[in-house]
Design a protein around this motif. Structure first.
Motif, PDB file in Angstrom:
ATOM      1  N   GLN A 114       0.871  -1.181   0.000  1.00 50.42           N
ATOM      2  CA  GLN A 114       0.000   0.000   0.000  1.00 50.42           C
ATOM      3  C   GLN A 114       0.908   1.231   0.000  1.00 50.42           C
ATOM      4  O   GLN A 114       1.807   1.348   0.831  1.00 50.42           O
ATOM      5  CB  GLN A 114      -0.881  -0.011   1.239  1.00 50.42           C
ATOM      6  CG  GLN A 114      -1.892   1.116   1.245  1.00 50.42           C
ATOM      7  CD  GLN A 114      -1.977   1.771   2.609  1.00 50.42           C
ATOM      8  OE1 GLN A 114      -1.724   1.143   3.624  1.00 50.42           O
ATOM      9  NE2 GLN A 114      -2.294   3.050   2.599  1.00 50.42           N
ATOM     10  N   GLU A 156      -1.201  -0.979  -4.145  1.00 48.20           N
ATOM     11  CA  GLU A 156      -2.548  -0.541  -3.773  1.00 48.20           C
ATOM     12  C   GLU A 156      -2.468   0.891  -3.264  1.00 48.20           C
ATOM     13  O   GLU A 156      -1.532   1.243  -2.544  1.00 48.20           O
ATOM     14  CB  GLU A 156      -3.085  -1.446  -2.664  1.00 48.20           C
ATOM     15  CG  GLU A 156      -3.130  -2.907  -3.068  1.00 48.20           C
ATOM     16  CD  GLU A 156      -3.477  -3.840  -1.915  1.00 48.20           C
ATOM     17  OE1 GLU A 156      -3.431  -3.376  -0.750  1.00 48.20           O
ATOM     18  OE2 GLU A 156      -3.796  -5.007  -2.186  1.00 48.20           O
ATOM     19  N   TYR A 157      -3.495   1.704  -3.606  1.00 49.77           N
ATOM     20  CA  TYR A 157      -3.507   3.105  -3.155  1.00 49.77           C
ATOM     21  C   TYR A 157      -4.417   3.326  -1.956  1.00 49.77           C
ATOM     22  O   TYR A 157      -4.130   4.141  -1.109  1.00 49.77           O
ATOM     23  CB  TYR A 157      -3.920   4.032  -4.307  1.00 49.77           C
ATOM     24  CG  TYR A 157      -2.950   3.982  -5.462  1.00 49.77           C
ATOM     25  CD1 TYR A 157      -1.581   3.899  -5.215  1.00 49.77           C
ATOM     26  CD2 TYR A 157      -3.378   4.002  -6.776  1.00 49.77           C
ATOM     27  CE1 TYR A 157      -0.668   3.831  -6.257  1.00 49.77           C
ATOM     28  CE2 TYR A 157      -2.474   3.943  -7.826  1.00 49.77           C
ATOM     29  CZ  TYR A 157      -1.119   3.850  -7.566  1.00 49.77           C
ATOM     30  OH  TYR A 157      -0.217   3.794  -8.593  1.00 49.77           O
ATOM     31  N   GLN A 158      -5.532   2.568  -1.878  1.00 50.80           N
ATOM     32  CA  GLN A 158      -6.389   2.752  -0.712  1.00 50.80           C
ATOM     33  C   GLN A 158      -5.748   2.109   0.502  1.00 50.80           C
ATOM     34  O   GLN A 158      -4.954   1.200   0.377  1.00 50.80           O
ATOM     35  CB  GLN A 158      -7.774   2.103  -0.908  1.00 50.80           C
ATOM     36  CG  GLN A 158      -8.666   2.861  -1.851  1.00 50.80           C
ATOM     37  CD  GLN A 158      -8.627   2.203  -3.218  1.00 50.80           C
ATOM     38  OE1 GLN A 158      -7.535   1.873  -3.686  1.00 50.80           O
ATOM     39  NE2 GLN A 158      -9.777   2.014  -3.841  1.00 50.80           N
ATOM     40  N   ARG A 159      -6.214   2.556   1.678  1.00 49.59           N
ATOM     41  CA  ARG A 159      -5.789   1.896   2.895  1.00 49.59           C
ATOM     42  C   ARG A 159      -6.378   0.495   2.882  1.00 49.59           C
ATOM     43  O   ARG A 159      -7.518   0.300   2.460  1.00 49.59           O
ATOM     44  CB  ARG A 159      -6.354   2.661   4.073  1.00 49.59           C
ATOM     45  CG  ARG A 159      -5.366   2.811   5.202  1.00 49.59           C
ATOM     46  CD  ARG A 159      -5.970   3.620   6.310  1.00 49.59           C
ATOM     47  NE  ARG A 159      -6.505   2.746   7.363  1.00 49.59           N
ATOM     48  CZ  ARG A 159      -5.773   1.910   8.076  1.00 49.59           C
ATOM     49  NH1 ARG A 159      -4.483   1.793   7.841  1.00 49.59           N
ATOM     50  NH2 ARG A 159      -6.310   1.162   9.011  1.00 49.59           N
ATOM     51  N   CYS A 160      -5.620  -0.437   3.354  1.00 51.57           N
ATOM     52  CA  CYS A 160      -6.111  -1.812   3.399  1.00 51.57           C
ATOM     53  C   CYS A 160      -6.851  -1.985   4.720  1.00 51.57           C
ATOM     54  O   CYS A 160      -6.239  -1.873   5.787  1.00 51.57           O
ATOM     55  CB  CYS A 160      -4.924  -2.770   3.303  1.00 51.57           C
ATOM     56  SG  CYS A 160      -5.396  -4.478   3.454  1.00 51.57           S
ATOM     57  N   HIS A 190      -8.653  -2.202  -6.641  1.00 56.33           N
ATOM     58  CA  HIS A 190      -7.400  -1.464  -6.404  1.00 56.33           C
ATOM     59  C   HIS A 190      -6.701  -1.152  -7.697  1.00 56.33           C
ATOM     60  O   HIS A 190      -5.834  -0.331  -7.760  1.00 56.33           O
ATOM     61  CB  HIS A 190      -6.454  -2.284  -5.531  1.00 56.33           C
ATOM     62  CG  HIS A 190      -7.004  -2.471  -4.146  1.00 56.33           C
ATOM     63  ND1 HIS A 190      -7.910  -1.616  -3.614  1.00 56.33           N
ATOM     64  CD2 HIS A 190      -6.748  -3.426  -3.213  1.00 56.33           C
ATOM     65  CE1 HIS A 190      -8.223  -2.030  -2.379  1.00 56.33           C
ATOM     66  NE2 HIS A 190      -7.533  -3.132  -2.133  1.00 56.33           N
TER      67      HIS A 190
END
Length: 310
Positions: free
Chosen positions: A252, A284-288, A309
């Motif tokens: 991330q 991945e760009y969003q928070r996991c 993602h």
């Protein structure tokens, strides 16, 4: 690639030379053991038989490792080398049991042993083993599990020959023949130990265990610390094919200006610090947010939430 080819060719010619030395001398020891009545020589010959098998299997493995990957074996035949080491170790254990059993029989019914003949053959065996060991220990063999397995066999064998020489001298000077089965058991114990270590290593690799020298937790932390854009590393899977570590991981990140350059830096970091050439990195760009973000591995890991993602 050129480097690994020359290393493989070097391994092949050394293995072939060691195989010939061992196989020829093994026959001499069987004949000598039968003629002189010495179990220690036969134990040593049994040991040399597994050596010869080990070397032959290692040779085949080097050969197969050279084969290009195809649609059915996308990693090529590299895992065959591990399987070879495993089979080889099992053979060692079986021979050990047979020799110990025969030694127990000999204690109850001592057999005459021709010490002088035993001595000559044991000294020859020692020289043959020294030559094989020297052949295997030169060059890049240290990292290769099969060359190491073969060298281990030969080392145990070397000690076996020393034992046989000692036994021959004791029989010649004192006529005390029980020393022969006693020494054959000692030789067998050495074989047992190296066989057990080999079974452990090769089983670990066959069961997709992580390479011993890479700590997955440390790798996660060091990626986060050393590459500023990386926020979090999860879903790390690490295993080994032949000598090659392989990794898949999710990273991330803070959305970078240049996606490809960041990916390249991550690959470069893994290669430089962990010698991992084969890495699959999902950025991945969003928070996991899932529960599985902190865990390395979840049964039936859901891939549905990875879709958005990309």
């Amino acid at each position: 690639m050129a480097h690994s080819h020359s290393a493989a060719d070097g391994n092949r010619s050394r293995l072939l030379a060691a195989f010939l030395v061992t196989a020829i001398y093994m026959v001499a020891e069987v004949v000598g053991g039968l003629l002189s009545g010495s179990l220690a020589l036969l134990a040593d010959a049994g040991h040399m038989l597994t050596d010869a098998a080990a070397l032959l299997v290692a040779l085949m493995a080097v050969q197969f490792a050279q084969r290009r990957p195809d649609k059915r074996h996308t990693f090529g035949m590299l895992r065959l080398t591990t399987l070879a080491a495993f089979v080889n170790a099992l053979a060692l254990l079986v021979i050990t049991v047979l020799i110990v059993w025969e030694a127990i029989q000999r204690f109850t019914h001592p057999q005459p042993v021709a010490g002088g003949m035993m001595l000559v053959i044991a000294v020859g065996g020692l020289l043959a083993n020294i030559l094989s060991f020297w052949l295997l220990h030169r060059g890049s063999g240290e990292k290769n599990l099969n060359v190491r397995a073969a060298a281990l066999h030969v080392l145990g064998d070397l000690l076996g020959s020393v034992g046989a020489i000692a036994a021959a001298l004791i029989i010649m000077f004192t006529g005390w023949t029980p020393i022969d089965p006693i020494l054959s058991v000692l030789v067998s114990m050495l074989v047992l130990r190296s066989g057990w270590m080999l079974i452990k290593e090769s089983t670990h690799e066959l069961l997709e265990g992580a390479p011993q020298h890479i700590d997955a937790d440390k790798l996660q932390r060091s990626l986060t610390l050393n590459i500023p854009e990386v926020r979090n590393v999860h879903h790390v899977h690490l295993w080994q094919v032949g000598e090659k570590p392989v990794i898949t991981l999710h990273v991330q990140v803070i959305p970078p200006r240049d996606h490809d350059a960041l990916l390249q830096r991550i690959h470069h970091y893994l290669h430089e610090n962990y010698q991992i050439e084969h890495a699959t990195v999902q950025i991945e760009y969003q928070r996991c947010d899932g529960d599985d973000c902190d865990l390395h591995w979840i049964q039936g890991e859901s891939h549905s939430h990875h879709g958005h993602h990309h």
